[in-house]
Design an enzyme around this catalytic site. Structure first.
Site, mmCIF file in Angstrom:
data_model
loop_
_atom_site.group_PDB
_atom_site.id
_atom_site.type_symbol
_atom_site.label_atom_id
_atom_site.label_comp_id
_atom_site.label_asym_id
_atom_site.label_seq_id
_atom_site.Cartn_x
_atom_site.Cartn_y
_atom_site.Cartn_z
ATOM 1 N N SER A 121 1.021 -1.286 -0.074
ATOM 2 C CA SER A 121 0.050 0.016 0.153
ATOM 3 C C SER A 121 0.868 1.282 0.089
ATOM 4 C CB SER A 121 -0.783 0.040 1.281
ATOM 5 O OG SER A 121 -1.614 -1.135 1.394
ATOM 6 N N HIS A 142 -1.069 -2.453 -7.236
ATOM 7 C CA HIS A 142 -1.817 -2.029 -5.869
ATOM 8 C C HIS A 142 -3.284 -2.283 -6.025
ATOM 9 C CE1 HIS A 142 -2.864 0.606 -2.728
ATOM 10 N NE2 HIS A 142 -2.920 -0.389 -2.167
ATOM 11 N N GLU A 154 -3.395 0.288 -9.022
ATOM 12 C CA GLU A 154 -2.104 1.120 -9.259
ATOM 13 C C GLU A 154 -0.974 0.287 -9.662
ATOM 14 O OE1 GLU A 154 -3.064 4.769 -6.206
ATOM 15 O OE2 GLU A 154 -2.599 3.087 -5.435
ATOM 16 N N ASN A 192 -4.131 6.261 -1.803
ATOM 17 C CA ASN A 192 -3.964 6.426 -0.434
ATOM 18 C C ASN A 192 -3.478 7.490 0.226
ATOM 19 O OD1 ASN A 192 -4.814 3.743 0.104
ATOM 20 N ND2 ASN A 192 -2.929 2.680 0.016
HETATM 21 N N1 3HC Z 1 -15.514 -9.745 -1.723
HETATM 22 C C1 3HC Z 1 -16.456 -9.798 -2.539
HETATM 23 N N2 3HC Z 1 -17.332 -9.210 -3.193
HETATM 24 C C2 3HC Z 1 -17.930 -8.437 -2.265
HETATM 25 C C3 3HC Z 1 -17.269 -7.973 -0.996
HETATM 26 C C4 3HC Z 1 -16.005 -8.793 -0.655
HETATM 27 N N3 3HC Z 1 -15.499 -8.531 0.596
HETATM 28 N N4 3HC Z 1 -17.886 -7.136 -0.430
HETATM 29 C C5 3HC Z 1 -18.703 -6.934 -1.094
HETATM 30 N N5 3HC Z 1 -18.723 -7.421 -2.264
HETATM 31 C C6 3HC Z 1 -19.791 -7.262 -3.409
HETATM 32 C C7 3HC Z 1 -21.119 -7.779 -3.205
HETATM 33 O O1 3HC Z 1 -21.341 -9.196 -3.368
HETATM 34 C C8 3HC Z 1 -22.007 -7.155 -4.142
HETATM 35 O O2 3HC Z 1 -21.956 -7.643 -5.348
HETATM 36 P P1 3HC Z 1 -23.130 -7.568 -6.461
HETATM 37 O O3 3HC Z 1 -23.377 -6.074 -6.677
HETATM 38 O O4 3HC Z 1 -22.392 -8.238 -7.606
HETATM 39 O O5 3HC Z 1 -24.251 -8.370 -5.882
HETATM 40 C C9 3HC Z 1 -21.459 -5.705 -4.170
HETATM 41 O O6 3HC Z 1 -20.039 -6.000 -3.859
HETATM 42 C C10 3HC Z 1 -21.830 -4.608 -3.061
HETATM 43 O O7 3HC Z 1 -21.918 -5.392 -2.023
HETATM 44 P P2 3HC Z 1 -23.046 -4.836 -0.526
HETATM 45 O O8 3HC Z 1 -24.328 -4.828 -1.468
HETATM 46 O O9 3HC Z 1 -23.041 -6.274 0.339
HETATM 47 O O10 3HC Z 1 -22.661 -3.825 0.047
HETATM 48 P P3 3HC Z 1 -22.342 -2.192 -0.436
HETATM 49 O O11 3HC Z 1 -23.164 -1.872 -1.542
HETATM 50 O O12 3HC Z 1 -22.554 -1.602 0.911
HETATM 51 O O13 3HC Z 1 -20.927 -2.246 -1.001
HETATM 52 C C11 3HC Z 1 -18.497 -1.919 -0.882
HETATM 53 C C12 3HC Z 1 -19.951 -2.689 -0.455
HETATM 54 C C13 3HC Z 1 -18.264 -2.158 -2.070
HETATM 55 C C14 3HC Z 1 -17.566 -2.524 0.146
HETATM 56 C C15 3HC Z 1 -18.650 -0.296 -0.715
HETATM 57 O O14 3HC Z 1 -19.194 -0.185 0.466
HETATM 58 C C16 3HC Z 1 -17.602 0.341 -1.024
HETATM 59 O O15 3HC Z 1 -17.147 0.693 -2.291
HETATM 60 N N6 3HC Z 1 -16.870 0.818 -0.095
HETATM 61 C C17 3HC Z 1 -15.755 1.659 -0.495
HETATM 62 C C18 3HC Z 1 -14.402 0.722 -0.241
HETATM 63 C C19 3HC Z 1 -13.282 1.446 -0.397
HETATM 64 O O16 3HC Z 1 -12.966 2.736 -0.331
HETATM 65 N N7 3HC Z 1 -12.098 0.446 -0.756
HETATM 66 C C20 3HC Z 1 -10.770 0.972 -0.913
HETATM 67 C C21 3HC Z 1 -10.063 1.124 0.435
HETATM 68 S S1 3HC Z 1 -8.380 1.579 0.436
HETATM 69 C C22 3HC Z 1 -7.636 0.416 -0.115
HETATM 70 O O17 3HC Z 1 -8.140 -0.718 -0.118
HETATM 71 C C23 3HC Z 1 -6.034 0.489 -0.096
HETATM 72 C C24 3HC Z 1 -5.389 -0.335 0.692
HETATM 73 O O18 3HC Z 1 -3.989 0.075 0.281
HETATM 74 C C25 3HC Z 1 -5.453 -0.139 2.015
#
Ligand code: 3HC
Length: 556
Positions: A121, A142, A154, A192
């Site tokens: 990250s 990434h 990325e 990030n």
């Molecule tokens: N694995 C696989 N699929 C997943 C999942 C997981 N852990 N979590 C959710 N999904 C899928 C669901 O199955 C669903 O798929 P579908 O639309 O095909 O049926 C879809 O994602 C939407 O899920 P939900 O309806 O259960 O939940 P939400 O609509 O609340 O979405 C979320 C969940 C996609 C996590 C949404 O809240 C989101 O986009 N959040 C932002 C996440 C974010 O910012 N990520 C980046 C973080 S920073 C990072 O990762 C960098 C690192 O270096 C730290």
């Protein structure tokens, strides 16, 4: 011709590694997943199985397709299983010594032409690359959490990376259904670097007791349309990972705003690591679950125990768009509304209202806001609540009247896209029943109220505008183009729009004013307005033809 990878390895099958393995397998690649021991391997296999089973349940995959995906993944505890992989992606814990040792071993096991990628990250990809004899074939790849959902990859190209290798990985990202954005090796890369400054500020606000966990999350989700508020997102990312990312970014930049907020360190020490451990900023039903349980500290956002004062007649003072909109929504919410343009005549009409909202005025004979509040104070009956929607400190408004306890802020953030949130800002003088009255009125208007501190930018603008300023600074430093920065935030973090599109909506002048106010109050060098933001605001102010918007007038 881009290289066509067929067999790939993934080392480390935690949340990210398992997700990455699934992404490869879903795109028809053969995947070798490697973990340190049988127990970790079983957990990794479980991740992939649960994720594909969920897709079947939701009707997104057939049973046969899910079985084919699982059939393409083989699992091993010995790195030697990677001897035929054309690409290996590493997703082990974020410790540089661990990664360097692993890359040294992979270098010895894998054929010369194998590309070695790290999903780090924020650690230095260059340092990882230099632990091998093939730095030209080492890149960052990434992914974003959850890897199967987020569309950004990325691709990190060090000074030693062969450009053709970075191109191959960008093509691979495309084949995986993702968008690859190639950047240089700088802590935090694009997403990030922009995300974590904001997350850290949210934690600092919480840690300082200036706003509640729920209010901040609601403000960002409802007010800005983000998929998750900062604390729910931190719990998803993992608090140990978040700590490590901030710490690395701080070490590289020495920007105090990136020094991990004390509350984050405390949670990590307590092993409250977020969803994965069952408790972080929120408590979850079980480790790995996303379902929040009431841990006793959840309370109705910002509510006070006090009884609201009864409000039936409301005066809306102002002549701009927001005043007009408020007149319409208050009338349809059943209030008896008196509209006043804010000029000095007919102020007596407001004598018997229970609430006056001063909502910005450009009437030709309007006094300044503070003088207007002072004049209103002399006209309205005792007990009338005086509310202001301005960005000025509420305490300044309060002391302009002889009734500071009755003055409250009802502020709609400048950067709010949905307009669904109103920040209830109490000064140190505001009485609890006046806060309760503001809450009651906001709810009757069909909006969400959040309690905000009386500090520059209040809650949402305070968190969002410095992020916009950081994006401008990143552009100014030529690290990435405006399009790539916007893509990183929309595809990597699910933001409804990227920072430059948002800046175009808000206006560079408005953003600059807020950034200056925040900088003047907190005096952190990292909050100084970016020179490019100042130039754009100046050009816009002078009315020079500069193109349609931020994105159009800046270098791509
Ligand atoms: N694995 C696989 N699929 C997943 C999942 C997981 N852990 N979590 C959710 N999904 C899928 C669901 O199955 C669903 O798929 P579908 O639309 O095909 O049926 C879809 O994602 C939407 O899920 P939900 O309806 O259960 O939940 P939400 O609509 O609340 O979405 C979320 C969940 C996609 C996590 C949404 O809240 C989101 O986009 N959040 C932002 C996440 C974010 O910012 N990520 C980046 C973080 S920073 C990072 O990762 C960098 C690192 O270096 C730290």
């Amino acid at each position: 011709m881009a290289r066509d990878f067929q067999t790939v390895g993934v080392v480390g099958l935690g949340t990210m590694g398992a997700g990455i393995a699934e992404v490869f397998a879903r795109s028809g690649l053969d995947v070798v997943g490697v973990e340190a021991d049988e127990a970790a391997l079983a957990r990794g296999r479980g991740h992939v199985q649960r994720s594909t089973a969920r897709a079947v349940q939701r009707g997104r995959l057939t049973e046969a397709a899910a079985a084919a995906i699982l059939g393409r993944v083989t699992f091993a505890t010995d790195l030697a299983a990677l001897s035929r992989a054309e690409l290996v992606v590493e997703a082990v814990p974020e410790r540089i010594e661990l990664k360097q040792e692993l890359f040294g071993r992979l270098d010895a096991i894998c054929p010369d032409e194998t590309v070695l990628a790290t999903n780090t990250s924020s650690l230095s990809v260059t340092q990882v690359a230099m632990s091998t004899d093939r730095p030209s074939r080492v890149v960052g790849m990434h992914f974003f959490n959850p890897a199967p959902v987020m569309k950004l990859v990325e691709v990190v190209r060090t000074v030693a990376t062969d450009p053709a290798v970075a191109d191959d990985i960008e093509h691979l990202a495309q084949r995986l259904g993702k968008t690859g954005v190639t950047v240089g090796d700088k802590a935090g890369f694009i997403a990030n670097a922009l995300l974590f400054g904001y997350l850290n500020s949210a934690m600092s606000l919480l840690g300082a007791g200036q706003a509640s966990r729920e209010d901040i999350d609601i403000a960002m989700q409802v007010g800005c349309g983000l998929p998750l508020g900062p604390f729910a997102l931190l719990d998803l990312i993992g608090l140990d990972t978040a700590y490590q990312i901030l710490d690395t970014m701080y070490q590289e930049s020495r920007d105090r705003l990136l020094a991990p907020a004390p509350i984050l360190g405390q949670l990590v020490t307590a092993r409250f690591l977020g969803r994965k451990s069952g408790r972080g900023f929120y408590a979850y039903e079980s480790p790995g679950s996303g379902k929040v349980v009431d841990d006793g500290s959840t309370r109705q956002a910002g509510a006070t125990e006090a009884e609201p004062r009864p409000v039936r007649r409301v005066a809306v003072v102002g002549s701009g768009t927001s005043a007009r909109q408020l007149v319409v929504s208050a009338t349809s919410a059943g209030f008896d509304v008196v509209a006043h343009d804010g000029g000095t005549s007919r102020l007596d009409d407001l004598a018997d209202v229970e609430l006056v909202v001063v909502a910005g005025t450009d009437a030709p004979d309007a006094p300044g806001e503070l003088a207007l509040l002072s004049a209103l104070d002399g006209v309205v009956k005792p007990g009338t609540v005086l509310a202001t929607t301005s960005g000025r400190p509420v305490i300044d408004c309060a002391v302009a009247t002889g009734r500071p306890a009755d003055v409250v802020g009802m502020h709609v953030p400048a950067v709010s896209r949905e307009g669904g949130v109103v920040e209830v800002v109490s000064s140190i003088a505001t009485s609890p029943d006046v806060i309760a009255t503001a809450y009651d009125v906001v709810h009757r208007l069909g909006k969400r109220a959040v309690r905000s501190p009386d500090t520059a930018g209040f809650l949402v603008d305070r968190l969002v505008v410095p992020y916009l300023n950081d994006a401008v600074r990143m552009l100014e430093a030529h690290y990435a183009s405006a399009d790539d920065i916007d893509a990183a935030m929309t595809l990597g973090c699910g933001y409804p729009v990227g920072p430059f599109e948002l800046l175009d909506e808000v206006g560079s002048g408005v953003a600059l004013d807020i950034q200056w106010a925040v900088y003047r109050q907190f005096r952190e060098p990292g909050l100084a307005p970016a020179p490019l933001l100042e130039h754009l605001a100046t050009a816009a102010h002078l009315g020079r033809p500069t193109g349609r918007g931020f994105r159009e007038r800046l270098p791509r």
